[in-house]
Scaffold this motif. Sequence first.
Motif, PDB file in Angstrom:
ATOM      1  N   ARG A  28       0.832  -1.201   0.000  1.00 48.16           N
ATOM      2  CA  ARG A  28       0.000   0.000   0.000  1.00 48.16           C
ATOM      3  C   ARG A  28       0.865   1.249   0.000  1.00 48.16           C
ATOM      4  NH1 ARG A  28      -5.259  -1.554   1.600  1.00 48.16           N
ATOM      5  NH2 ARG A  28      -5.325  -3.621   2.504  1.00 48.16           N
ATOM      6  N   LYS A  29       0.235   2.368  -0.409  1.00 45.22           N
ATOM      7  CA  LYS A  29       0.916   3.658  -0.380  1.00 45.22           C
ATOM      8  C   LYS A  29      -0.068   4.681   0.160  1.00 45.22           C
ATOM      9  CE  LYS A  29       3.639   6.821  -3.076  1.00 45.22           C
ATOM     10  NZ  LYS A  29       4.262   7.148  -4.321  1.00 45.22           N
ATOM     11  N   ARG A  30       0.416   5.506   1.075  1.00 41.67           N
ATOM     12  CA  ARG A  30      -0.378   6.615   1.620  1.00 41.67           C
ATOM     13  C   ARG A  30       0.556   7.814   1.680  1.00 41.67           C
ATOM     14  NH1 ARG A  30      -5.067   6.976   4.657  1.00 41.67           N
ATOM     15  NH2 ARG A  30      -5.059   4.749   5.084  1.00 41.67           N
ATOM     16  N   GLY A  31       0.322   8.788   0.811  1.00 35.13           N
ATOM     17  CA  GLY A  31       1.236   9.922   0.731  1.00 35.13           C
ATOM     18  C   GLY A  31       2.611   9.429   0.297  1.00 35.13           C
ATOM     19  N   ARG A  32       3.640   9.753   1.055  1.00 37.07           N
ATOM     20  CA  ARG A  32       5.010   9.308   0.750  1.00 37.07           C
ATOM     21  C   ARG A  32       5.338   7.941   1.344  1.00 37.07           C
ATOM     22  NH1 ARG A  32       8.105  13.320   3.802  1.00 37.07           N
ATOM     23  NH2 ARG A  32       6.211  13.245   5.005  1.00 37.07           N
ATOM     24  N   TRP A  33       4.453   7.388   2.183  1.00 35.26           N
ATOM     25  CA  TRP A  33       4.722   6.124   2.889  1.00 35.26           C
ATOM     26  C   TRP A  33       4.303   4.922   2.062  1.00 35.26           C
ATOM     27  CZ3 TRP A  33       6.993   5.245   7.597  1.00 35.26           C
ATOM     28  CH2 TRP A  33       7.318   6.389   8.318  1.00 35.26           C
ATOM     29  N   GLU A  34       5.191   3.950   1.967  1.00 41.63           N
ATOM     30  CA  GLU A  34       4.877   2.647   1.383  1.00 41.63           C
ATOM     31  C   GLU A  34       4.960   1.629   2.503  1.00 41.63           C
ATOM     32  OE1 GLU A  34       7.965   2.305  -1.508  1.00 41.63           O
ATOM     33  OE2 GLU A  34       6.875   3.482  -2.991  1.00 41.63           O
ATOM     34  N   TYR A  35       3.980   0.728   2.558  1.00 37.41           N
ATOM     35  CA  TYR A  35       3.969  -0.278   3.625  1.00 37.41           C
ATOM     36  C   TYR A  35       3.190  -1.501   3.176  1.00 37.41           C
ATOM     37  CZ  TYR A  35      -0.558   1.914   4.615  1.00 37.41           C
ATOM     38  OH  TYR A  35      -1.819   2.426   4.512  1.00 37.41           O
ATOM     39  N   VAL A  36       3.275  -2.530   3.985  1.00 35.55           N
ATOM     40  CA  VAL A  36       2.657  -3.812   3.669  1.00 35.55           C
ATOM     41  C   VAL A  36       1.636  -4.151   4.750  1.00 35.55           C
ATOM     42  CG1 VAL A  36       3.107  -6.281   3.333  1.00 35.55           C
ATOM     43  CG2 VAL A  36       4.748  -4.600   2.518  1.00 35.55           C
ATOM     44  N   SER A  37       0.536  -4.763   4.336  1.00 28.50           N
ATOM     45  CA  SER A  37      -0.466  -5.243   5.289  1.00 28.50           C
ATOM     46  C   SER A  37      -0.872  -6.658   4.884  1.00 28.50           C
ATOM     47  CB  SER A  37      -1.685  -4.318   5.314  1.00 28.50           C
ATOM     48  OG  SER A  37      -2.323  -4.300   4.060  1.00 28.50           O
ATOM     49  N   ARG A  38      -1.548  -7.336   5.778  1.00 29.49           N
ATOM     50  CA  ARG A  38      -2.087  -8.659   5.473  1.00 29.49           C
ATOM     51  C   ARG A  38      -3.351  -8.503   4.637  1.00 29.49           C
ATOM     52  NH1 ARG A  38       1.214 -13.018   6.281  1.00 29.49           N
ATOM     53  NH2 ARG A  38       2.347 -12.752   8.214  1.00 29.49           N
ATOM     54  N   ALA A  39      -3.584  -9.440   3.750  1.00 30.64           N
ATOM     55  CA  ALA A  39      -4.794  -9.448   2.913  1.00 30.64           C
ATOM     56  C   ALA A  39      -5.947 -10.098   3.672  1.00 30.64           C
ATOM     57  CB  ALA A  39      -4.518 -10.217   1.615  1.00 30.64           C
ATOM     58  N   ARG A  40      -7.138  -9.809   3.250  1.00 28.68           N
ATOM     59  CA  ARG A  40      -8.360 -10.469   3.708  1.00 28.68           C
ATOM     60  C   ARG A  40      -8.567 -10.445   5.227  1.00 28.68           C
ATOM     61  NH1 ARG A  40      -5.728 -14.559   1.275  1.00 28.68           N
ATOM     62  NH2 ARG A  40      -6.287 -16.019   2.910  1.00 28.68           N
ATOM     63  N   GLY A  41      -8.009  -9.459   5.913  1.00 34.28           N
ATOM     64  CA  GLY A  41      -8.219  -9.368   7.356  1.00 34.28           C
ATOM     65  C   GLY A  41      -7.450 -10.393   8.166  1.00 34.28           C
ATOM     66  N   ILE A  42      -6.498 -11.066   7.558  1.00 33.60           N
ATOM     67  CA  ILE A  42      -5.693 -12.054   8.270  1.00 33.60           C
ATOM     68  C   ILE A  42      -4.867 -11.334   9.323  1.00 33.60           C
ATOM     69  CG2 ILE A  42      -3.788 -13.695   8.050  1.00 33.60           C
ATOM     70  CD1 ILE A  42      -4.806 -14.335   5.245  1.00 33.60           C
ATOM     71  N   ARG A  43      -4.794 -11.949  10.494  1.00 33.28           N
ATOM     72  CA  ARG A  43      -4.005 -11.417  11.596  1.00 33.28           C
ATOM     73  C   ARG A  43      -3.020 -12.494  12.046  1.00 33.28           C
ATOM     74  NH1 ARG A  43      -8.999 -11.846  12.484  1.00 33.28           N
ATOM     75  NH2 ARG A  43      -9.001 -12.771  14.539  1.00 33.28           N
ATOM     76  N   ALA A  44      -2.271 -12.214  13.091  1.00 33.81           N
ATOM     77  CA  ALA A  44      -1.294 -13.181  13.581  1.00 33.81           C
ATOM     78  C   ALA A  44      -1.470 -13.394  15.082  1.00 33.81           C
ATOM     79  CB  ALA A  44       0.123 -12.710  13.274  1.00 33.81           C
ATOM     80  N   ALA A  45      -1.047 -14.568  15.533  1.00 31.35           N
ATOM     81  CA  ALA A  45      -1.016 -14.910  16.959  1.00 31.35           C
ATOM     82  C   ALA A  45       0.377 -15.423  17.276  1.00 31.35           C
ATOM     83  CB  ALA A  45      -2.064 -15.974  17.278  1.00 31.35           C
ATOM     84  N   LEU A  46       0.935 -14.945  18.378  1.00 35.00           N
ATOM     85  CA  LEU A  46       2.273 -15.311  18.829  1.00 35.00           C
ATOM     86  C   LEU A  46       2.136 -15.916  20.214  1.00 35.00           C
ATOM     87  CD1 LEU A  46       5.384 -14.860  18.129  1.00 35.00           C
ATOM     88  CD2 LEU A  46       5.193 -12.874  19.638  1.00 35.00           C
ATOM     89  N   ILE A  47       2.871 -16.990  20.472  1.00 33.53           N
ATOM     90  CA  ILE A  47       2.704 -17.713  21.723  1.00 33.53           C
ATOM     91  C   ILE A  47       4.007 -17.818  22.489  1.00 33.53           C
ATOM     92  CG2 ILE A  47       1.912 -19.864  22.788  1.00 33.53           C
ATOM     93  CD1 ILE A  47       1.075 -19.550  19.211  1.00 33.53           C
ATOM     94  N   VAL A  48       3.992 -17.368  23.759  1.00 32.31           N
ATOM     95  CA  VAL A  48       5.085 -17.611  24.689  1.00 32.31           C
ATOM     96  C   VAL A  48       4.619 -18.808  25.509  1.00 32.31           C
ATOM     97  CG1 VAL A  48       6.474 -16.733  26.593  1.00 32.31           C
ATOM     98  CG2 VAL A  48       5.723 -15.198  24.793  1.00 32.31           C
ATOM     99  N   ALA A  49       5.172 -19.979  25.209  1.00 36.63           N
ATOM    100  CA  ALA A  49       4.754 -21.219  25.865  1.00 36.63           C
ATOM    101  C   ALA A  49       5.768 -21.580  26.942  1.00 36.63           C
ATOM    102  CB  ALA A  49       4.638 -22.343  24.832  1.00 36.63           C
ATOM    103  N   ILE A  50       5.322 -21.528  28.198  1.00 32.64           N
ATOM    104  CA  ILE A  50       6.183 -21.779  29.349  1.00 32.64           C
ATOM    105  C   ILE A  50       5.786 -23.110  29.985  1.00 32.64           C
ATOM    106  CG2 ILE A  50       6.970 -20.899  31.580  1.00 32.64           C
ATOM    107  CD1 ILE A  50       7.702 -19.044  29.244  1.00 32.64           C
ATOM    108  N   ASP A  51       6.782 -23.973  30.171  1.00 34.24           N
ATOM    109  CA  ASP A  51       6.528 -25.296  30.748  1.00 34.24           C
ATOM    110  C   ASP A  51       7.604 -25.621  31.785  1.00 34.24           C
ATOM    111  OD1 ASP A  51       5.309 -27.876  30.986  1.00 34.24           O
ATOM    112  OD2 ASP A  51       6.867 -28.696  29.670  1.00 34.24           O
ATOM    113  N   GLN A  52       7.225 -25.559  33.053  1.00 32.53           N
ATOM    114  CA  GLN A  52       8.114 -25.943  34.148  1.00 32.53           C
ATOM    115  C   GLN A  52       9.500 -25.296  34.033  1.00 32.53           C
ATOM    116  OE1 GLN A  52       8.036 -30.240  34.252  1.00 32.53           O
ATOM    117  NE2 GLN A  52       5.834 -30.298  34.467  1.00 32.53           N
TER     118      GLN A  52
END
Length: 185
Positions: A28-52
């Motif tokens: 995408r471009k907005r004014g002078r800024w170029e950037y990237v986004s996810r398509a179709r509303g896709i998001r991300a999940a990150l997991i900090v998995a702690i075990d003992q």
Amino acid sequence: MSSDQPNLPPDAEAPEEVVWEGRFIVARKRGRWEYVSRARGIRAALIVAIDQGHVLLVEQFRVPMGIRSLELPAGLVGDADDADEEAETAARRELEEETGYRAGRMDDCGQFFSSPGMLSESFHLFRATGLTKVGDGGGTDSEDITVYRVPLDEVPAFVEERRQAGVGIDAKLLLLLGASIIGRG
């Protein structure tokens, strides 16, 4: 874009233009800024998995970097043609798929932005506890994920060992390295 925010730069109110769109990302471009986004509303999940007193880390080849990358388990939310998928559901699925562990408890630690000058993508961070090993992990057939169970007090040395082996280190691992980088005061 909301104009009720004080001191917005001129580009903030410029119209957004789609330069290129693929299945998973949009340039995408907005004014002078170029950037990237996810398509179709896709998001991300990150997991900090702690075990003992250990944390689960994964390593896999990342095409954009051209090398393997050491990371926290993570995955896309809504990428399996389920636009209504909840972030926690995706986090649970990805944790089991990538690491072979199932979480007894999954706490949502909030939404974060990984590289706000270049990406509009955000991720939800989850802390997984009460882990039970239910499989080998390793990801899907198209992934070659290595799983590591690292004692929390050995994370800095382990990360440096993997770096010396030529593995890229995901910036989100700073979450685990904070005290070893900034010291104790």
